[in-house]
Design an enzyme around this catalytic site. Structure first.
Site, short mmCIF file in Angstrom:
data_model
loop_
_atom_site.label_atom_id
_atom_site.label_comp_id
_atom_site.label_asym_id
_atom_site.label_seq_id
_atom_site.Cartn_x
_atom_site.Cartn_y
_atom_site.Cartn_z
N GLU A 165 0.75 -1.15 -0.13
CA GLU A 165 -0.29 -0.15 -0.08
C GLU A 165 0.74 1.26 -0.09
O GLU A 165 0.69 2.05 0.98
CB GLU A 165 -0.97 -0.03 1.30
CG GLU A 165 -1.80 -1.11 1.29
CD GLU A 165 -2.83 -1.01 2.42
OE1 GLU A 165 -2.67 -0.30 3.22
OE2 GLU A 165 -4.01 -1.85 2.45
N GLU A 361 -5.38 -8.69 0.83
CA GLU A 361 -5.93 -8.31 2.16
C GLU A 361 -7.36 -8.23 1.94
O GLU A 361 -7.95 -7.44 1.00
CB GLU A 361 -5.27 -7.19 2.85
CG GLU A 361 -3.91 -7.35 3.27
CD GLU A 361 -3.54 -5.92 3.94
OE1 GLU A 361 -4.31 -5.45 4.62
OE2 GLU A 361 -2.45 -5.72 4.05
C1 BG6 Z 1 -4.10 -2.59 5.50
C2 BG6 Z 1 -2.65 -2.63 6.15
O1 BG6 Z 1 -4.21 -1.03 5.21
O2 BG6 Z 1 -5.15 -2.68 6.41
C3 BG6 Z 1 -2.47 -3.29 7.41
O3 BG6 Z 1 -1.68 -3.21 5.15
C4 BG6 Z 1 -3.44 -2.77 8.28
O4 BG6 Z 1 -1.16 -2.64 7.91
C5 BG6 Z 1 -4.94 -3.37 7.67
O5 BG6 Z 1 -3.20 -3.18 9.76
C6 BG6 Z 1 -6.01 -3.23 8.51
O6 BG6 Z 1 -6.20 -1.74 8.87
P1 BG6 Z 1 -6.37 -1.20 10.55
O7 BG6 Z 1 -5.82 0.30 10.15
O8 BG6 Z 1 -7.65 -1.36 11.30
O9 BG6 Z 1 -5.24 -1.93 11.09
#
Ligand code: BG6
Length: 458
Positions: A165, A361
């Site tokens: 990202e 993800e």
């Molecule tokens: C993604 C990232 O954007 O989302 C992670 O690659 C992150 O590092 C994940 O932890 C979930 O988002 P958040 O901000 O709730 O942890």
């Protein structure tokens, strides 16, 4: 009807070094910006939870590899910590080499394919002191680090990614103050983005020169923009949002070109970054083998209420639109819209040469999950199962329509630390007990995923 996914589909999970390893200032590792920021401003972090002791994978990776196998994961993405491998940017930390070699070997021994990423928001502090991504020096430093990683681990790791990202450290560090250095400067943000792109390109070049039997890609966050209406103003807002947030990396990574509309847009707003004459040819020559897309939420946009030329912030080009019909995850504040995965799949097919890609993800962060503990001590996270199943339904539809998707990774495997949010929202297939030495216990979603992976569908 059973939905069967393509043969050899990757069923797995994603995570990152800084969010899981712990030992953040031990075993030879130097400080990243996160270690430094926590030291000077711990109050910014949820419940003062810093990067120091995250989930302790450094000590627990062997048992974790067993847990991956227990729930049928055939792949896992994590990252290497730059500051652990090369604490001063030049000299190898042999203990880090041993740790990562053991960890990746252990994954392979458990039938888990490692997909290894090089940068997950963790800028070395020594490099930040020299300007970080604002400086062209960071491009060369990153290329050296990438080459070192390929040389040290290329025999074990066959799938690599350069950045996770990249737009996130750009916007969080230089526009919205969620990452260090937490400044607000659109022009610097564009320069930081450009240097990150060139760091990616130079790492791909190093890869092509070092590894002959592997693949390289990049992981991008995708929040496809949906305009409030078909009015020309709203559609222009959508176009600006997609150009800046999606096409900025996806086009050069896949097609070897920065879109002319993006070049014109940054010029119009006096944001053109400094470039070197050879960059264009490098971008053209070093495209990727595959793409990872992190999808959590769509981006609803409308025409800006305060348009400005030159723009001071992205909001002068497009503004968030609060769609009245949206379904929301109240813990994270993110819209839940699984349909977008289908649109993304079709976009990859039709606009990006149907390049191989995967969902790198997708997941649902929920706070206070202890509320859902059953009598046997297991968290019954039915909401997460529903979330993933709904997204997989649309992914399946996209694959049926011919999109070249080869896998689905959930965020995440074991509950992990999340930047300023600390351990507030949990995403894992395994719960991590912070009061009990990071002990892991399976959640209902882990058992569900095991079935899905085993059946290659549902
Ligand atoms: C993604 C990232 O954007 O989302 C992670 O690659 C992150 O590092 C994940 O932890 C979930 O988002 P958040 O901000 O709730 O942890």
């Amino acid at each position: 009807m059973t939905k069967t996914f393509p043969k050899n589909f990757l069923w797995g999970a994603a995570t990152s070094a800084p969010q899981t390893e712990g030992h953040s200032l031990l075993n030879g590792k130097s400080a990243s910006t996160w270690d430094y920021w926590f030291e000077i401003a711990p109050e910014k972090f949820n419940e003062n939870q810093g990067p120091k002791d995250t989930s302790n994978v450094y000590e627990m990776y062997r048992q974790d590899c067993q847990r991956m196998q227990d729930i049928g994961l055939n792949s896992l993405r994590t990252s290497i910590s730059w500051t652990r491998l090369l604490p001063d940017g030049k000299n190898l930390n042999q203990e880090a080499v041993k740790f990562y070699r053991d960890y990746f070997t252990c994954m392979l021994d458990h039938g888990v394919k490692p997909i290894i990423n090089l940068f997950h928001f963790d800028m070395p502090m020594w490099l930040m002191q020299k300007g970080g991504w604002e400086s062209r020096k960071a491009v060369d430093a990153f290329a050296f680090y990438a080459k070192t990683a390929f040389e040290q681990f290329g025999d074990l790791v066959k799938m690599w990614t350069t950045f996770n990202e990249p737009m996130v450290h750009v916007e969080c560090g230089y526009l919205y103050q969620f990452h260090y250095p937490a400044i607000v400067d659109f022009k610097k943000a564009v320069q930081v983005g450009y240097h990150t792109l060139m760091a990616h390109v130079c790492a791909v070049k190093a890869f092509r020169q070092t590894i002959t039997d592997g693949q390289i890609g990049i992981i991008l966050n995708i929040s496809p923009a949906y305009a409030r209406s078909d009015s020309p103003q709203d559609l222009a807002a959508k176009q600006a949002a997609d150009l800046l947030n999606t096409q900025s990396f996806l086009d050069p990574a896949v097609k070897g070109e920065i879109p002319q509309e993006l070049i014109d847009l940054v010029k119009l707003h006096e944001l053109t970054p400094q470039v070197l004459p050879e960059d264009k040819a490098l971008i053209k020559a070093y495209t990727v083998d595959f793409i990872g897309l992190n999808y959590y939420q769509p981006r609803r946009v409308k025409a800006p209420s305060q348009p400005l030329t030159p723009a001071k912030m992205p909001e002068n080009l497009y503004e968030p639109y609060d769609w009245p019909e949206k379904k929301i995850n109240p813990y994270r504040g993110w819209e839940i819209y699984p349909q977008a995965i289908y649109d993304v799949a079709i976009m990859m097919k039709e606009q990006y040469n149907n390049i191989p890609w995967y969902v790198s993800e997708n997941g649902m962060g929920v706070a206070d999950e202890e509320r859902f503990l059953n009598a046997d001590g297991m968290i019954e996270d039915d909401y997460r199962i529903e979330f993933m199943q709904d997204h997989l339904e649309y992914l399946y539809k996209g694959i049926q329509a011919g999109s070249n998707c080869f896998g689905y990774h959930s965020w995440t495997f074991v509950d992990c630390w999340s930047w300023l949010n600390g351990y507030r929202n949990r995403y894992g297939f395994y719960r991590v007990d912070l009061d009990n030495n990071f002990e892991r216990s399976i959640k209902k979603s882990g058992l569900w995923f095991k079935e899905v992976a085993h059946n290659n569908g549902f």
